[in-house]
Motif scaffolding. Structure first.
Motif, PDB file in Angstrom:
ATOM      1  N   TRP A 128     -26.315  80.720 120.333  1.00 17.52           N
ATOM      2  CA  TRP A 128     -25.233  80.980 119.388  1.00 17.52           C
ATOM      3  C   TRP A 128     -25.071  79.817 118.413  1.00 17.52           C
ATOM      4  CZ3 TRP A 128     -22.664  85.403 118.539  1.00 17.52           C
ATOM      5  CH2 TRP A 128     -22.746  86.398 119.515  1.00 17.52           C
ATOM      6  N   GLY A 129     -24.737  80.158 117.184  1.00 21.22           N
ATOM      7  CA  GLY A 129     -24.328  79.179 116.190  1.00 21.22           C
ATOM      8  C   GLY A 129     -22.936  79.525 115.697  1.00 21.22           C
ATOM      9  N   TYR A 130     -22.251  78.541 115.148  1.00 17.65           N
ATOM     10  CA  TYR A 130     -20.884  78.781 114.682  1.00 17.65           C
ATOM     11  C   TYR A 130     -20.570  77.832 113.533  1.00 17.65           C
ATOM     12  CZ  TYR A 130     -19.299  74.350 116.557  1.00 17.65           C
ATOM     13  OH  TYR A 130     -19.133  73.015 116.769  1.00 17.65           O
ATOM     14  N   GLY A 131     -19.557  78.164 112.776  1.00 20.09           N
ATOM     15  CA  GLY A 131     -19.061  77.277 111.740  1.00 20.09           C
ATOM     16  C   GLY A 131     -17.587  77.521 111.512  1.00 20.09           C
ATOM     17  N   VAL A 166     -32.397  75.645 119.481  1.00 17.51           N
ATOM     18  CA  VAL A 166     -31.259  74.732 119.435  1.00 17.51           C
ATOM     19  C   VAL A 166     -30.653  74.812 118.041  1.00 17.51           C
ATOM     20  CG1 VAL A 166     -30.514  72.337 119.589  1.00 17.51           C
ATOM     21  CG2 VAL A 166     -32.313  73.179 121.110  1.00 17.51           C
ATOM     22  N   ALA A 167     -29.358  75.158 117.950  1.00 16.42           N
ATOM     23  CA  ALA A 167     -28.682  75.193 116.654  1.00 16.42           C
ATOM     24  C   ALA A 167     -28.454  73.773 116.162  1.00 16.42           C
ATOM     25  CB  ALA A 167     -27.358  75.943 116.778  1.00 16.42           C
ATOM     26  N   ILE A 168     -28.809  73.512 114.918  1.00 19.76           N
ATOM     27  CA  ILE A 168     -28.744  72.164 114.354  1.00 19.76           C
ATOM     28  C   ILE A 168     -27.321  71.860 113.883  1.00 19.76           C
ATOM     29  CG2 ILE A 168     -29.591  70.673 112.496  1.00 19.76           C
ATOM     30  CD1 ILE A 168     -32.199  72.330 112.581  1.00 19.76           C
ATOM     31  N   PRO A 169     -26.676  70.793 114.403  1.00 20.64           N
ATOM     32  CA  PRO A 169     -25.341  70.418 113.923  1.00 20.64           C
ATOM     33  C   PRO A 169     -25.395  70.019 112.448  1.00 20.64           C
ATOM     34  CG  PRO A 169     -25.845  69.342 116.011  1.00 20.64           C
ATOM     35  CD  PRO A 169     -27.122  69.937 115.520  1.00 20.64           C
ATOM     36  N   ASP A 189     -22.640  74.336 114.022  1.00 17.94           N
ATOM     37  CA  ASP A 189     -24.025  74.328 114.476  1.00 17.94           C
ATOM     38  C   ASP A 189     -24.735  75.574 113.934  1.00 17.94           C
ATOM     39  OD1 ASP A 189     -23.326  72.092 115.929  1.00 17.94           O
ATOM     40  OD2 ASP A 189     -23.277  73.107 117.874  1.00 17.94           O
ATOM     41  N   GLY A 190     -25.866  75.384 113.262  1.00 13.01           N
ATOM     42  CA  GLY A 190     -26.623  76.519 112.749  1.00 13.01           C
ATOM     43  C   GLY A 190     -26.044  77.126 111.494  1.00 13.01           C
ATOM     44  N   ILE A 191     -25.530  76.285 110.588  1.00 10.73           N
ATOM     45  CA  ILE A 191     -24.889  76.785 109.362  1.00 10.73           C
ATOM     46  C   ILE A 191     -25.719  76.503 108.118  1.00 10.73           C
ATOM     47  CG2 ILE A 191     -22.577  76.545 110.359  1.00 10.73           C
ATOM     48  CD1 ILE A 191     -22.268  73.979 108.668  1.00 10.73           C
ATOM     49  N   LEU A 197      -8.964  79.705 105.219  1.00 10.72           N
ATOM     50  CA  LEU A 197      -9.517  79.284 106.492  1.00 10.72           C
ATOM     51  C   LEU A 197     -10.644  80.247 106.839  1.00 10.72           C
ATOM     52  CD1 LEU A 197      -6.265  78.504 108.528  1.00 10.72           C
ATOM     53  CD2 LEU A 197      -7.829  76.852 107.471  1.00 10.72           C
ATOM     54  N   LYS A 198     -11.812  79.716 107.283  1.00 13.26           N
ATOM     55  CA  LYS A 198     -12.991  80.550 107.473  1.00 13.26           C
ATOM     56  C   LYS A 198     -13.639  80.264 108.820  1.00 13.26           C
ATOM     57  CE  LYS A 198     -13.911  79.441 102.616  1.00 13.26           C
ATOM     58  NZ  LYS A 198     -14.930  79.074 101.607  1.00 13.26           N
ATOM     59  N   GLY A 199     -14.313  81.275 109.354  1.00 10.59           N
ATOM     60  CA  GLY A 199     -15.070  81.116 110.588  1.00 10.59           C
ATOM     61  C   GLY A 199     -16.348  81.923 110.540  1.00 10.59           C
ATOM     62  N   LEU A 200     -17.379  81.436 111.215  1.00 15.39           N
ATOM     63  CA  LEU A 200     -18.706  82.050 111.188  1.00 15.39           C
ATOM     64  C   LEU A 200     -19.285  82.051 112.593  1.00 15.39           C
ATOM     65  CD1 LEU A 200     -21.479  82.860 109.789  1.00 15.39           C
ATOM     66  CD2 LEU A 200     -21.861  80.401 109.500  1.00 15.39           C
ATOM     67  N   ALA A 201     -19.878  83.175 113.009  1.00 14.13           N
ATOM     68  CA  ALA A 201     -20.590  83.259 114.286  1.00 14.13           C
ATOM     69  C   ALA A 201     -21.965  83.873 114.038  1.00 14.13           C
ATOM     70  CB  ALA A 201     -19.806  84.098 115.292  1.00 14.13           C
ATOM     71  N   ARG A 202     -23.017  83.266 114.650  1.00  9.97           N
ATOM     72  CA  ARG A 202     -24.393  83.722 114.460  1.00  9.97           C
ATOM     73  C   ARG A 202     -25.124  83.694 115.803  1.00  9.97           C
ATOM     74  NH1 ARG A 202     -27.335  80.462 109.852  1.00  9.97           N
ATOM     75  NH2 ARG A 202     -28.439  82.468 109.686  1.00  9.97           N
ATOM     76  N   LEU A 203     -26.117  84.578 115.956  1.00 10.64           N
ATOM     77  CA  LEU A 203     -26.941  84.600 117.161  1.00 10.64           C
ATOM     78  C   LEU A 203     -28.405  84.460 116.747  1.00 10.64           C
ATOM     79  CD1 LEU A 203     -27.076  84.974 120.245  1.00 10.64           C
ATOM     80  CD2 LEU A 203     -27.397  87.430 119.833  1.00 10.64           C
TER      81      LEU A 203
END
Length: 377
Positions: free
Chosen positions: A193-196, A242-245, A220-222, A174-180
């Motif tokens: 913010w972006g996330y995955g 705008v983070a791209i879905p 969003d933003g991956i 299981l993985k998670g990602l956070a980006r600014l």
């Protein structure tokens, strides 16, 4: 090159360097992998504390987001064995500088967090930032960054977390990602913010002979973490980011029917949604003119990509494996479909079939394998 040593029975140190000359010269950049000449694929050090099951990695390595074959262990990444060095759409990866911290709770459960060098991807032309909006800057010709490409404005590292499970049959993650993401517009900094979130599984359908591999990531933003490098962000009408879905998925079968032979087949998909302004500052705008996309030689084609799908398969066959090293021949075929957003003039698409052949020679393969088998140092 791997150098390792034991400080004590409990504490172990190692340094690993992996390099090649498959670089890109003047188009080198830091977006997904370090492609400067000569190319540093990996270069990191590790400290492992056996008693508490804790290890630290610092340097350039495969992203923590990349699926492992067991636990969360460096050099156990599950890399598609393709001849194509950009791998397969849907495969999640980067090779970037990072600081990684992993706790192995038991042989079955591991957890880790990694702080990795960021780099935001913006759409290619016809995307254009309005006057007064700064989204990236060229490298400094007097420094270590390429002056012929651009680098995004980043405030903090990309943060990635992972749980890995090895219950005895298969490997699961299981993985998670956070980006600014940031831009500068008319004296003001915009932050987005972006996330995955995603997961992966490796299932030994026929133990030692056939594995089923599944992985996926949505958020969003991956875009940077997919092999086809979809953009991460675009601009809204008020010049904020705008983070791209997006969504990415990979399904594969890897077989080892007999010693010296490996076969594989993968199906991969990456997708992005419309985002941002209905102009060249956004992504996938329906106002883009696509009337010349299907006319050879036309420059009237502003289409931006919505989907990329690929089916690929191949085989590696050992030609010899003995005291003089290992030689292997590879054959791969792929079929890729690219679909654009609908604009003025329609939604163009295209496809391409490619056949790859390769011959590889590993001078010390036999010796390394034999020593590992006999447990020699």
């Amino acid at each position: 090159m791997l150098i390792s040593g034991d400080v004590s029975e409990d504490t172990h140190l190692a340094a690993y360097v992996e390099s090649d000359f498959l670089a890109a010269g003047t188009t080198s950049n830091s977006r997904e992998s370090n492609s400067y000449v000569p190319r540093l694929r990996q270069g990191y050090g590790t400290v492992v504390f056996d008693r508490i099951g804790f290890h630290i990695l610092a340097g350039q390595a495969w992203s923590l987001l990349t699926t492992n074959t067991n636990g969360i262990v460096p050099r156990s990444e599950q890399i598609p064995p393709t001849i194509e060095h950009q791998f397969v759409p849907g495969f999640n990866w980067t090779r970037s500088p990072q600081a990684r911290f992993v706790e192995k709770f038991s042989d079955a459960v591991s957890a880790g967090v990694s702080f990795e060098t960021p780099q935001a991807l913006f759409p290619l032309a016809p995307f254009a930032a309005p006057t007064g909006v700064n989204v990236s800057n060229p490298g400094d010709s007097a420094g270590f960054l390429n002056a012929t490409t651009t680098y995004s404005n980043d405030l903090i590292p990309d943060t990635i977390g992972k749980f890995a499970f090895d219950p005895g049959w298969g490997h699961y993650e299981l993985k998670g990602l956070a980006r600014l993401f940031t831009d500068r517009a008319n004296g003001r900094t915009h932050e987005t913010w972006g996330y995955g979130v995603g997961g992966a599984a490796t299932l030994p359908i026929v133990p030692k002979y056939l594995d089923l591999q599944i992985s996926g990531l949505v958020g969003d933003g991956i875009g940077r973490y997919g092999t086809t490098l979809f953009p991460d962000v675009a601009l809204s009408a008020n010049n904020s980011l705008v983070a791209i879905p997006a969504a990415q998925g990979l399904l594969g079968l890897v077989g080892h029917p007999w010693p010296g032979t490996d076969v594989y087949v993968y199906g991969g998909w990456e997708h992005a949604e419309r985002a941002g302004a209905r102009s060249v500052a956004g992504y996938g705008s329906p106002t883009l003119i696509n009337t010349g996309c299907n006319i050879e030689g036309s420059t009237v084609c502003a289409a931006e990509t919505k989907d990329i799908r690929q089916l690929t398969g191949g085989i590696w066959q050992d030609l010899f494996n003995g005291p003089y090293g290992r030689g292997a021949a590879g054959l791969q075929g792929s079929y890729t479909v690219r679909q654009a957003f609908n604009g003025i003039g329609g939604a163009p698409n295209t496809n391409q079939g490619i056949v790859f052949v390769s011959f590889r020679y590993f001078p010390f393969w036999f010796q390394i394998e034999e020593k590992a088998r006999r447990r020699e140092p």
